[in-house]
Design a protein around this motif. Sequence first.
Motif, PDB file in Angstrom:
ATOM      1  N   ARG A   7      40.583  32.902  33.110  1.00 56.48           N
ATOM      2  CA  ARG A   7      40.161  32.052  33.793  1.00 56.48           C
ATOM      3  C   ARG A   7      41.288  31.818  34.820  1.00 56.48           C
ATOM      4  N   ARG A   8      42.592  32.093  34.370  1.00 56.76           N
ATOM      5  CA  ARG A   8      43.640  32.024  35.406  1.00 56.76           C
ATOM      6  C   ARG A   8      43.757  32.968  36.232  1.00 56.76           C
ATOM      7  N   CYS A   9      43.010  34.186  36.072  1.00 60.20           N
ATOM      8  CA  CYS A   9      43.168  35.315  37.121  1.00 60.20           C
ATOM      9  C   CYS A   9      42.076  34.957  38.269  1.00 60.20           C
ATOM     10  N   ARG A  10      42.274  34.682  39.314  1.00 58.12           N
ATOM     11  CA  ARG A  10      41.475  34.417  40.365  1.00 58.12           C
ATOM     12  C   ARG A  10      41.411  35.523  41.454  1.00 58.12           C
ATOM     13  N   SER A  11      42.251  36.473  41.547  1.00 59.48           N
ATOM     14  CA  SER A  11      42.203  37.365  42.337  1.00 59.48           C
ATOM     15  C   SER A  11      42.705  38.914  41.671  1.00 59.48           C
ATOM     16  N   LEU A  12      42.498  40.017  42.438  1.00 62.25           N
ATOM     17  CA  LEU A  12      43.004  41.397  41.904  1.00 62.25           C
ATOM     18  C   LEU A  12      44.445  41.236  41.731  1.00 62.25           C
ATOM     19  N   ARG A  13      45.152  40.665  42.623  1.00 62.61           N
ATOM     20  CA  ARG A  13      46.618  40.487  42.756  1.00 62.61           C
ATOM     21  C   ARG A  13      47.109  39.846  41.445  1.00 62.61           C
ATOM     22  N   GLN A  14      46.497  38.687  41.069  1.00 61.13           N
ATOM     23  CA  GLN A  14      46.955  38.000  39.865  1.00 61.13           C
ATOM     24  C   GLN A  14      46.578  38.867  38.473  1.00 61.13           C
ATOM     25  N   ILE A  15      45.393  39.686  38.454  1.00 63.70           N
ATOM     26  CA  ILE A  15      45.397  40.595  37.288  1.00 63.70           C
ATOM     27  C   ILE A  15      46.233  41.574  37.442  1.00 63.70           C
ATOM     28  N   LYS A  16      46.896  42.069  38.374  1.00 62.36           N
ATOM     29  CA  LYS A  16      47.854  43.352  38.317  1.00 62.36           C
ATOM     30  C   LYS A  16      49.287  42.536  37.763  1.00 62.36           C
ATOM     31  N   GLN A  17      49.621  41.390  38.102  1.00 59.67           N
ATOM     32  CA  GLN A  17      50.573  40.403  37.661  1.00 59.67           C
ATOM     33  C   GLN A  17      50.490  40.411  36.117  1.00 59.67           C
ATOM     34  N   VAL A  18      49.314  39.835  35.668  1.00 56.89           N
ATOM     35  CA  VAL A  18      49.182  39.941  34.257  1.00 56.89           C
ATOM     36  C   VAL A  18      49.265  41.114  33.558  1.00 56.89           C
ATOM     37  N   HIS A  19      48.652  42.111  34.028  1.00 63.62           N
ATOM     38  CA  HIS A  19      48.901  43.485  33.579  1.00 63.62           C
ATOM     39  C   HIS A  19      50.253  43.993  33.307  1.00 63.62           C
ATOM     40  N   THR A  20      51.154  43.671  34.360  1.00 61.09           N
ATOM     41  CA  THR A  20      52.745  44.184  34.453  1.00 61.09           C
ATOM     42  C   THR A  20      53.358  43.255  33.402  1.00 61.09           C
ATOM     43  N   LEU A  21      52.856  42.003  33.118  1.00 63.67           N
ATOM     44  CA  LEU A  21      53.587  41.040  32.173  1.00 63.67           C
ATOM     45  C   LEU A  21      53.179  41.612  30.769  1.00 63.67           C
ATOM     46  N   LEU A  22      52.057  42.305  30.323  1.00 65.88           N
ATOM     47  CA  LEU A  22      51.591  42.750  29.265  1.00 65.88           C
ATOM     48  C   LEU A  22      52.200  43.956  29.063  1.00 65.88           C
ATOM     49  N   VAL A  23      52.382  44.769  29.988  1.00 64.23           N
ATOM     50  CA  VAL A  23      53.297  46.172  29.694  1.00 64.23           C
ATOM     51  C   VAL A  23      54.541  45.703  29.327  1.00 64.23           C
ATOM     52  N   LEU A  24      55.279  44.704  29.809  1.00 69.14           N
ATOM     53  CA  LEU A  24      56.768  44.401  29.575  1.00 69.14           C
ATOM     54  C   LEU A  24      56.734  43.761  28.050  1.00 69.14           C
TER      55      LEU A  24
ATOM     56  N   GLY B  47      44.961  28.003  47.787  1.00 69.08           N
ATOM     57  CA  GLY B  47      45.896  28.319  46.751  1.00 69.08           C
ATOM     58  C   GLY B  47      45.788  29.677  46.383  1.00 69.08           C
ATOM     59  N   THR B  48      44.770  30.419  46.491  1.00 66.89           N
ATOM     60  CA  THR B  48      44.659  31.734  46.011  1.00 66.89           C
ATOM     61  C   THR B  48      44.580  32.885  46.984  1.00 66.89           C
ATOM     62  N   GLY B  49      43.973  32.450  48.273  1.00 67.36           N
ATOM     63  CA  GLY B  49      43.755  33.399  49.370  1.00 67.36           C
ATOM     64  C   GLY B  49      42.291  33.956  49.266  1.00 67.36           C
ATOM     65  N   PHE B  50      41.875  34.515  50.167  1.00 67.26           N
ATOM     66  CA  PHE B  50      40.477  34.736  50.287  1.00 67.26           C
ATOM     67  C   PHE B  50      40.384  36.025  49.169  1.00 67.26           C
ATOM     68  N   THR B  51      39.235  36.257  48.529  1.00 64.13           N
ATOM     69  CA  THR B  51      38.976  37.557  47.806  1.00 64.13           C
ATOM     70  C   THR B  51      38.776  38.519  48.890  1.00 64.13           C
ATOM     71  N   VAL B  52      38.507  39.883  48.502  1.00 62.26           N
ATOM     72  CA  VAL B  52      38.435  40.908  49.439  1.00 62.26           C
ATOM     73  C   VAL B  52      37.168  40.854  50.160  1.00 62.26           C
ATOM     74  N   ILE B  53      36.090  40.565  49.381  1.00 61.32           N
ATOM     75  CA  ILE B  53      34.801  40.483  50.001  1.00 61.32           C
ATOM     76  C   ILE B  53      34.572  39.562  51.067  1.00 61.32           C
ATOM     77  N   LEU B  54      35.395  38.367  50.712  1.00 65.07           N
ATOM     78  CA  LEU B  54      35.215  37.198  51.629  1.00 65.07           C
ATOM     79  C   LEU B  54      35.941  37.648  52.992  1.00 65.07           C
ATOM     80  N   GLY B  55      37.103  38.137  52.765  1.00 58.91           N
ATOM     81  CA  GLY B  55      38.050  38.697  53.849  1.00 58.91           C
ATOM     82  C   GLY B  55      37.490  39.567  54.718  1.00 58.91           C
ATOM     83  N   ASN B  56      36.893  40.555  54.064  1.00 59.95           N
ATOM     84  CA  ASN B  56      36.278  41.600  54.829  1.00 59.95           C
ATOM     85  C   ASN B  56      35.097  41.200  55.991  1.00 59.95           C
TER      86      ASN B  56
END
Length: 545
Positions: free
Chosen positions: A16-33, A307-316
Amino acid sequence: MLRKSGTQRRQPALWRRCRSLRQIKQVHTLLVLRGFLSDPSALRELLFASAVAVRGAIAHAYHVFEQIPHPDLFMYNTLIRGAAHTSAPRDAVSLYARMARLSSCGGVRPDKITFPFVLRACTAMGAGGTGAQVHGHVVKAGLESDAFIKNALIGMHASCGELGVADALFDCRAREDAVAWSAMISGCARRGDIGAARDLFDECPVKDLVSWNVMITAYAKRGEMAPARELFDRAPERDVVCWNAMISGYVRCGSHKHAMDLFEQMQRTGKKPDVITMLSLLSACADSGDLDVGRRLHSSLSEKFSGTGFTVILGNALIHMYAKCGSMKSALEVFWVMRDKDVSTWNSIIGGLALHGHALESVDVFKKMLKEKVRPDEITFVAVLIACSHGGMVDKGREYFNLMQQQYRIEPNVKHYGCMVDMLGRAGLLKEAFEFIDTMKVEPNSVIWRTLLGACRVHGEIELAEHANRQLLKARSDDSGDYVLLSNIYASAGEWLESEKMRKLMDDSGVNKEAGRTVVDGSTKDSVQSFRGSKSHPGLKGFIG
């Protein structure tokens, strides 16, 4: 987390806290650490966010999945679910096949959650044979009586033309289920048998919201907006899916006035549009060239996604709209603030700049794309070659044409060749253009020969023009413009006799030149007059739930 008061505050689920691909990648990095495999629950949530919760992040979901040595049942089901809802449903079937193969060696087995998503993928692919095999697996697992699976089987078989099997499953018990009726109706509609779908719909004793939506969507997708509107007006209730089906149907038919009118009606009823609604409306603005309404939609979207910026689909979609409307400054503003971009994002901005006379800027963005390690595709190279052509950058064009083949292993198609011919023709390198055509690996079409013929006219090359015209007439001899173009080339050189001969040849060949005419369409202006009338349209305040 414990607060000072001693009360425990439950954190929202990770997905629920992941609203964009950028946030998903940040969480992924945190899990790796922290140790990637140390928290299976967090891994499941990360996979769900990538595959289901955030649109356009399915590629990252595959990346996460492949790093998990022994995925559990939830992980398989999540990724199959996500893949089944993408434009590549075949991936869902491949995942299921892998799961089934490993289950014979002690791995996880498909369950009643797995099969509906796999059957959905088979339906989307029109793969009746594969669906029949999955049906066999369902029977073997003893799950054919499960209502969800049975409805998915009915829909799949009906969609793939196996009406006998679908009817057998659509028994007395199934006929008591509104979802089963919807599955049958949807199956017939998907197969293109709109008559059978309507008969089932009219026969259905209890029509639920899905039944109405299925029938309305079926008509709208076929462009039959009159019966779609008739059902829409009769529907006892309407959700956002119903409104979206009608709005997108009007947009596809080019009825932008009706689409905008319906959007305003939607607002008056208090129904909040979603992202799909806005994508349809932005498409309408792009097609109609209505920049003012597009800006208003952009402004409202900016408030929602501040707060989160446009999704890729909307931005495109915003970039495409601004580019089609000729406002490249606004398109660039959207482009630079987008946190996540895909190759389509880069293609839209490179192509838009090229087509609107900003050749140098287009090439600069292409260079930045390469610098950021984004892999260009064949559309990217069409766009940048157009920029080189319009900007007179012949050397750059040759460089990128070779780069496409040598580094990225992309075989040029007729569009790439056409761009190169146009570039050489604009630069006056007509002999080189003819030689280039001789080296093409595909058959030059009439567009390429016509491009070269136009360049011959600009540069006064009569002899080469004659050769181009002969090739053009071989490819297509019924276009009056080709005869007129060569006739005008002769006239420009003062060879009036040859010009007259070409006109006579056109008459003798039975080719008629249609009279020029202008069509003025006032519907677009009318459609948005009330929408743009006030500075703060009531329908654009907090419209996305």
